[in-house]
Design a protein around this motif. Structure first.
Motif, PDB file in Angstrom:
ATOM      1  N   ARG A  55       7.531   4.325  -5.476  1.00 52.36           N
ATOM      2  CA  ARG A  55       8.388   3.547  -5.317  1.00 52.36           C
ATOM      3  C   ARG A  55       9.563   3.629  -4.247  1.00 52.36           C
ATOM      4  N   GLU A  56       9.982   4.963  -4.124  1.00 52.35           N
ATOM      5  CA  GLU A  56      10.933   5.265  -3.120  1.00 52.35           C
ATOM      6  C   GLU A  56      10.557   5.349  -1.897  1.00 52.35           C
ATOM      7  N   GLU A  57       9.384   5.273  -1.379  1.00 50.47           N
ATOM      8  CA  GLU A  57       8.930   5.265  -0.124  1.00 50.47           C
ATOM      9  C   GLU A  57       9.104   3.743   0.530  1.00 50.47           C
ATOM     10  N   THR A  58       9.252   3.533   1.801  1.00 49.06           N
ATOM     11  CA  THR A  58       9.246   2.344   2.150  1.00 49.06           C
ATOM     12  C   THR A  58       8.346   2.441   3.685  1.00 49.06           C
ATOM     13  N   MET A  84       0.848  -1.199   0.045  1.00 47.88           N
ATOM     14  CA  MET A  84      -0.006  -0.116  -0.081  1.00 47.88           C
ATOM     15  C   MET A  84       0.896   1.273  -0.111  1.00 47.88           C
ATOM     16  N   THR A  85       1.892   1.308   0.697  1.00 56.34           N
ATOM     17  CA  THR A  85       2.927   2.516   0.848  1.00 56.34           C
ATOM     18  C   THR A  85       3.394   2.666  -0.591  1.00 56.34           C
ATOM     19  N   LYS A  86       3.775   1.607  -1.318  1.00 59.75           N
ATOM     20  CA  LYS A  86       4.632   1.705  -2.417  1.00 59.75           C
ATOM     21  C   LYS A  86       3.609   2.216  -3.404  1.00 59.75           C
ATOM     22  N   LYS A  87       2.167   1.757  -3.506  1.00 60.02           N
ATOM     23  CA  LYS A  87       1.425   2.179  -4.667  1.00 60.02           C
ATOM     24  C   LYS A  87       0.890   3.665  -4.191  1.00 60.02           C
ATOM     25  N   LEU A  88       0.704   4.118  -3.000  1.00 59.18           N
ATOM     26  CA  LEU A  88       0.077   5.500  -2.571  1.00 59.18           C
ATOM     27  C   LEU A  88       1.326   6.479  -2.907  1.00 59.18           C
ATOM     28  N   SER A  89       2.600   6.203  -2.397  1.00 57.60           N
ATOM     29  CA  SER A  89       3.404   7.066  -2.090  1.00 57.60           C
ATOM     30  C   SER A  89       4.493   7.069  -3.126  1.00 57.60           C
TER      31      SER A  89
END
Length: 199
Positions: free
Chosen positions: A110-113, A103-108
């Motif tokens: 690819r560079e967010e973890t 969910m984090t990768k899709k919403l924010s």
């Protein structure tokens, strides 16, 4: 503030290590035939090979169906058992990590973890290594994120590399045995108990 437990998952989504420091209720044993087959709360246990001896709750990773015999076993009643077997609990924890990471990768982007999330009773911290191992630690909800992330990184770079990766007797891609290394377990326990936030 305190630290509750640590899960380590391998690149095959298997829980290969579990250690708890504050578990009050005893988890039900895992279903027969799964990798992590025994939960041992607050009793001294030894594996059939006599490689594990701990005085806190541990998971003994084993493909054997015969549980080790406790030195002093408290009576187990159904009131002390949680509603889930440990293997289901471990799968749920991994599912939460996987879902929140995706969910984090899709919403924010690819560079967010995904690093952590907090509820009113606990805070879940996540650290993933380049080799695909995932370290998940449950702590008090008021624990600083940077502190626990640093601790999980230290667990990986010090005892994990020293006693697991560099140990020729441990099969890193084993789906049947977890990390059955007394030196690693002792080093992790000592490292966590020496932290200022450990109560």
């Amino acid at each position: 503030m305190t630290i509750y437990s640590l899960y380590i998952y391998d690149r095959h989504c298997q829980c290969v290590f579990y250690h708890d420091w504050q578990r009050v209720k005893k988890a039900r044993p895992a279903n027969e035939g799964v990798m992590l087959s025994h939960v041992t709360p607050s009793t001294e246990m030894t594996s059939p090979r006599n490689t594990l001896t701990m005085s806190s709750g541990i998971i003994i990773a084993s493909s054997e169906s015969v549980p080790p015999t406790p030195a002093i076993a408290p009576p187990v009643s159904s009131a002390n058992l949680t509603s889930l077997p440990f293997d289901e609990e471990a799968k749920l924890v991994y599912g939460v990590i996987l879902s929140l990471r995706n969910m984090t990768k899709k919403l924010s982007g690819r560079e967010e973890t995904f690093v952590n999330y907090r509820t009113s009773t606990y805070k879940l911290h996540h650290y993933e290594t380049i080799s695909g191992y995932k370290f998940v630690m449950f702590t008090d909800p008021n624990t600083a994120t940077d502190t626990i992330r640093f601790v999980m990184r230290q667990i990986y770079t010090n005892p994990f590399i020293e006693f697991v990766v560099r140990n020729p007797l441990i099969d890193m891609d084993s789906r049947e045995n977890g990390i059955d290394n007394d030196h690693f377990r002792t080093a992790v326990d000592k490292m966590v108990k020496n932290l200022a936030i450990y109560a």
